[in-house]
Design a protein around this motif. Structure first.
Motif, PDB file in Angstrom:
ATOM      1  N   VAL A 109      32.194 -44.396 -15.165  1.00 54.43           N
ATOM      2  CA  VAL A 109      31.102 -44.959 -15.967  1.00 54.43           C
ATOM      3  C   VAL A 109      29.749 -44.528 -15.405  1.00 54.43           C
ATOM      4  CG1 VAL A 109      29.932 -47.097 -16.608  1.00 54.43           C
ATOM      5  CG2 VAL A 109      32.430 -46.932 -16.815  1.00 54.43           C
ATOM      6  N   VAL A 110      29.589 -44.636 -14.085  1.00 49.46           N
ATOM      7  CA  VAL A 110      28.319 -44.265 -13.452  1.00 49.46           C
ATOM      8  C   VAL A 110      28.009 -42.792 -13.693  1.00 49.46           C
ATOM      9  CG1 VAL A 110      27.175 -43.950 -11.217  1.00 49.46           C
ATOM     10  CG2 VAL A 110      28.403 -46.069 -11.696  1.00 49.46           C
ATOM     11  N   GLY A 111      28.973 -41.923 -13.411  1.00 46.76           N
ATOM     12  CA  GLY A 111      28.724 -40.496 -13.581  1.00 46.76           C
ATOM     13  C   GLY A 111      28.429 -40.107 -15.011  1.00 46.76           C
ATOM     14  N   SER A 112      29.096 -40.745 -15.959  1.00 46.43           N
ATOM     15  CA  SER A 112      28.876 -40.428 -17.372  1.00 46.43           C
ATOM     16  C   SER A 112      27.513 -40.906 -17.857  1.00 46.43           C
ATOM     17  CB  SER A 112      29.991 -41.042 -18.227  1.00 46.43           C
ATOM     18  OG  SER A 112      31.247 -40.495 -17.897  1.00 46.43           O
ATOM     19  N   LEU A 113      27.152 -42.124 -17.489  1.00 40.90           N
ATOM     20  CA  LEU A 113      25.878 -42.670 -17.971  1.00 40.90           C
ATOM     21  C   LEU A 113      24.670 -42.011 -17.309  1.00 40.90           C
ATOM     22  CD1 LEU A 113      26.635 -46.505 -18.294  1.00 40.90           C
ATOM     23  CD2 LEU A 113      26.810 -44.705 -20.024  1.00 40.90           C
ATOM     24  N   LEU A 114      24.812 -41.602 -16.059  1.00 43.72           N
ATOM     25  CA  LEU A 114      23.677 -40.982 -15.372  1.00 43.72           C
ATOM     26  C   LEU A 114      23.289 -39.631 -15.959  1.00 43.72           C
ATOM     27  CD1 LEU A 114      24.262 -41.860 -11.593  1.00 43.72           C
ATOM     28  CD2 LEU A 114      22.594 -42.840 -13.182  1.00 43.72           C
ATOM     29  N   ILE A 115      24.169 -39.039 -16.761  1.00 50.40           N
ATOM     30  CA  ILE A 115      23.790 -37.821 -17.478  1.00 50.40           C
ATOM     31  C   ILE A 115      22.563 -38.090 -18.343  1.00 50.40           C
ATOM     32  CG2 ILE A 115      24.518 -36.176 -19.274  1.00 50.40           C
ATOM     33  CD1 ILE A 115      27.403 -36.580 -18.258  1.00 50.40           C
ATOM     34  N   GLY A 116      22.496 -39.271 -18.910  1.00 47.71           N
ATOM     35  CA  GLY A 116      21.368 -39.633 -19.751  1.00 47.71           C
ATOM     36  C   GLY A 116      20.051 -39.701 -19.011  1.00 47.71           C
ATOM     37  N   PHE A 117      20.096 -39.721 -17.681  1.00 50.83           N
ATOM     38  CA  PHE A 117      18.877 -39.759 -16.870  1.00 50.83           C
ATOM     39  C   PHE A 117      18.622 -38.441 -16.136  1.00 50.83           C
ATOM     40  CE2 PHE A 117      20.350 -44.111 -17.291  1.00 50.83           C
ATOM     41  CZ  PHE A 117      19.180 -44.787 -17.635  1.00 50.83           C
ATOM     42  N   PHE A 118      19.678 -37.787 -15.667  1.00 52.91           N
ATOM     43  CA  PHE A 118      19.512 -36.642 -14.769  1.00 52.91           C
ATOM     44  C   PHE A 118      19.833 -35.287 -15.388  1.00 52.91           C
ATOM     45  CE2 PHE A 118      20.104 -40.169 -11.739  1.00 52.91           C
ATOM     46  CZ  PHE A 118      19.000 -39.969 -10.929  1.00 52.91           C
ATOM     47  N   PHE A 146      14.682 -38.521 -17.154  1.00 60.27           N
ATOM     48  CA  PHE A 146      13.810 -38.090 -16.071  1.00 60.27           C
ATOM     49  C   PHE A 146      13.309 -36.662 -16.244  1.00 60.27           C
ATOM     50  CE2 PHE A 146      16.318 -41.198 -13.179  1.00 60.27           C
ATOM     51  CZ  PHE A 146      15.636 -42.264 -13.730  1.00 60.27           C
ATOM     52  N   TYR A 147      13.814 -35.969 -17.254  1.00 60.19           N
ATOM     53  CA  TYR A 147      13.371 -34.597 -17.528  1.00 60.19           C
ATOM     54  C   TYR A 147      12.676 -34.495 -18.886  1.00 60.19           C
ATOM     55  CZ  TYR A 147      15.940 -33.000 -13.441  1.00 60.19           C
ATOM     56  OH  TYR A 147      16.378 -32.797 -12.136  1.00 60.19           O
ATOM     57  N   GLY A 148      12.241 -35.630 -19.405  1.00 61.04           N
ATOM     58  CA  GLY A 148      11.456 -35.647 -20.634  1.00 61.04           C
ATOM     59  C   GLY A 148      12.255 -35.750 -21.911  1.00 61.04           C
ATOM     60  N   GLY A 149      13.554 -35.995 -21.807  1.00 54.78           N
ATOM     61  CA  GLY A 149      14.388 -36.014 -23.002  1.00 54.78           C
ATOM     62  C   GLY A 149      14.569 -37.377 -23.637  1.00 54.78           C
ATOM     63  N   GLY A 150      13.946 -38.397 -23.083  1.00 48.63           N
ATOM     64  CA  GLY A 150      14.111 -39.733 -23.634  1.00 48.63           C
ATOM     65  C   GLY A 150      15.508 -40.281 -23.378  1.00 48.63           C
ATOM     66  N   LEU A 151      15.901 -41.273 -24.174  1.00 46.90           N
ATOM     67  CA  LEU A 151      17.183 -41.944 -23.971  1.00 46.90           C
ATOM     68  C   LEU A 151      18.245 -41.551 -24.997  1.00 46.90           C
ATOM     69  CD1 LEU A 151      15.968 -45.549 -23.071  1.00 46.90           C
ATOM     70  CD2 LEU A 151      17.118 -43.937 -21.542  1.00 46.90           C
ATOM     71  N   THR A 152      17.960 -40.512 -25.770  1.00 48.19           N
ATOM     72  CA  THR A 152      18.902 -40.111 -26.813  1.00 48.19           C
ATOM     73  C   THR A 152      20.286 -39.816 -26.246  1.00 48.19           C
ATOM     74  OG1 THR A 152      17.115 -39.189 -28.146  1.00 48.19           O
ATOM     75  CG2 THR A 152      19.352 -38.463 -28.654  1.00 48.19           C
ATOM     76  N   GLN A 153      20.338 -39.002 -25.185  1.00 52.43           N
ATOM     77  CA  GLN A 153      21.630 -38.642 -24.605  1.00 52.43           C
ATOM     78  C   GLN A 153      22.296 -39.836 -23.933  1.00 52.43           C
ATOM     79  OE1 GLN A 153      23.095 -35.722 -25.153  1.00 52.43           O
ATOM     80  NE2 GLN A 153      24.934 -36.525 -24.159  1.00 52.43           N
ATOM     81  N   PHE A 154      21.486 -40.721 -23.368  1.00 51.42           N
ATOM     82  CA  PHE A 154      22.048 -41.909 -22.728  1.00 51.42           C
ATOM     83  C   PHE A 154      22.827 -42.739 -23.733  1.00 51.42           C
ATOM     84  CE2 PHE A 154      21.604 -46.476 -21.713  1.00 51.42           C
ATOM     85  CZ  PHE A 154      22.282 -46.508 -20.502  1.00 51.42           C
ATOM     86  N   TRP A 155      22.290 -42.923 -24.929  1.00 48.19           N
ATOM     87  CA  TRP A 155      22.984 -43.739 -25.923  1.00 48.19           C
ATOM     88  C   TRP A 155      24.252 -43.038 -26.407  1.00 48.19           C
ATOM     89  CZ3 TRP A 155      21.627 -48.250 -25.088  1.00 48.19           C
ATOM     90  CH2 TRP A 155      20.300 -48.627 -24.893  1.00 48.19           C
TER      91      TRP A 155
END
Length: 448
Positions: free
Chosen positions: A337-346, A359-368
């Protein structure tokens, strides 16, 4: 993980002997992970359960291989039906696949792709076994593997990696198995243990690992094999993405191991070998979905966060009262879960795709998108696994008897013990056990 793609005839790839050889080596590395897992789990249980723990992993090599040939590959990677499942009658029994027929869009034969994917299918149910140590009938476990692979793993693999699968089409990133393997197995483990209950003596009797050297050996084999697991999931070695994944696998694993040990020292006052092995596995789990999308610095963050959170999570079983024998939930479910969700940030946008995280300017689209994949797989696997365990428990019975569990499941289920000390006595013991003439001769030598 790279999946099938449609290409124009003019751009059609040709077979690459280099990529084919590379992928066959990666397949062998992933196969080695299942025996490595067996040793890792086998060292963590008590002596009386060692062989059973080894066999619960090894039996997956037999069962899942046959199912994969008969229909599993077709279900996971065949032509999509409703974004839920695949099917290709030409792949049933693997009887209509040409020797040099390529996996669509890639330079490796279908046979190479399917055997690589087979090794993933084998290790995933084996991961579940660690949560069930000491108390499950071997026949029931074998049947559970067959049913679970058919009803859970094959469909979920299609969702995540198969062309047309709903998670694949949504854009959920899972480079090598954070959702399809680790969350899938961890959620299944939780579902089963909630049905079958705790070990006799849970939270009362000491249940320490009987062989920490065996645990470290298993962890080392897992770490080694994981390079094939992760780097091979790009299905080639032409553009550097596989190399990035290889580097990130090493980096995140190191960071997680250190984070776990630091937490352990602060919390419990010691750096333990079990903590080092568990931290390494937590890092391997977390980087599996994310390693193709993050930079090496991002891999340090992913590994450190996973190492810390997994170390904290393993203690929850004592607070919440579920008996996850070898911390499959705490390491594989939480780490996945941690590794999958952190893609949305890193996600850096410079790896497997141009997707950028928060954290790279992409917003939270990928996180959701990651949330959708993570929690759908978690819920599906947990519910179906619990239902399967309930049905098996009410029909053939999932657990050995209490007497067999206390005496030792190795003897009850396999008529063997891991260690035979009957011939290991010293001189006095051997003299006492020797026939009279031998003992007399030994006495004369001593008098002389």
């Amino acid at each position: 993980m790279a999946s099938a793609a449609i290409t124009l005839a003019a751009d059609a790839p040709t077979l690459s002997s280099a990529n084919t050889g590379f992928m066959l080596i990666c397949s062998a590395l992933v196969m080695l992970m299942t025996p490595g897992l067996a040793f890792f789990y086998g060292g963590m249980v008590r002596v009386k359960s060692t062989l059973n723990m080894l066999m619960m992993s090894f039996i997956s090599l037999g069962i899942v291989t046959i199912l994969w040939v008969l229909y599993g590959f077709s279900m996971a990677f065949g032509t999509d039906s409703g974004s839920i499942i695949g099917w290709n009658s030409d792949w049933v029994g693997l009887s209509n696949i040409g020797l040099t027929q390529l996996w669509d869009g890639y330079t490796i034969p279908i046979f190479v792709f399917l055997v690589f994917q087979l090794m993933f299918a084998i290790i995933t149910p084996a991961l579940i076994s660690g949560a069930l140590a000491d108390r499950v009938k071997f026949t029931a476990w074998a049947l559970f593997i067959a049913l679970w692979a058919t009803l859970v793993y094959f469909p979920v693999a299609h969702w995540v990696w198969g062309a047309g699968g709903w998670a694949f089409e949504l854009g959920v990133i899972d480079f090598a198995g954070g959702t399809a393997v680790h969350i899938n197995a961890g959620a299944a483990a939780l579902g089963v243990i909630l049905v079958i209950g705790k070990r006799v003596g849970f939270k009362k009797d000491p249940m320490r690992p009987h062989s920490l050297p065996l645990v470290m050996l298993g962890a080392g084999l897992l770490w080694f094999g994981w390079f094939g697991f992760n780097a091979g999931s790009w299905l080639g070695n032409d553009d550097g993405v596989g190399a990035l994944m290889f580097v990130n696998t090493q980096v995140a694993t190191a960071a997680a191991m250190l984070a776990w040990l630091i937490y352990e020292k602060i919390r419990h006052g010691a750096f333990t070998t079990l903590g080092a092995a568990s931290g390494a596995v937590a890092g391997l789990v977390a980087i599996t979905p994310s390693g193709g999308a993050v930079s090496p610095l991002g891999a340090i963050a992913v590994g450190a966060i996973a190492g810390l959170l997994c170390a904290m999570a393993v203690g929850l079983k004592y607070k919440l009262g579920y008996d996850d024998s070898l911390d499959v939930v705490g390491v594989h479910l939480v780490g996945g879960v941690v590794g999958s969700l952190l893609i949305g940030f890193f996600a850096s946008g410079k790896g497997q795709s141009d997707v950028e995280g928060l954290f790279y300017g992409g917003g939270l689209t990928q996180f959701w998108k990651q949330c959708a994949g993570v929690f759908a797989v978690l819920a599906y696997s947990l519910i179906v696994s619990a239902i399967l365990a309930f049905i098996l428990d009410k029909t053939i019975g999932m657990r050995v008897s209490e007497d067999d569990e206390v005496a030792g499941i190795d003897q009850a289920e396999h008529a063997e013990t891991a260690y035979d000390f009957s011939g290991a006595g010293g001189g006095a013991a051997r003299t006492a056990a020797a026939p009279a003439p031998v003992a007399a001769a030994a006495s004369k030598k001593v008098d002389a």
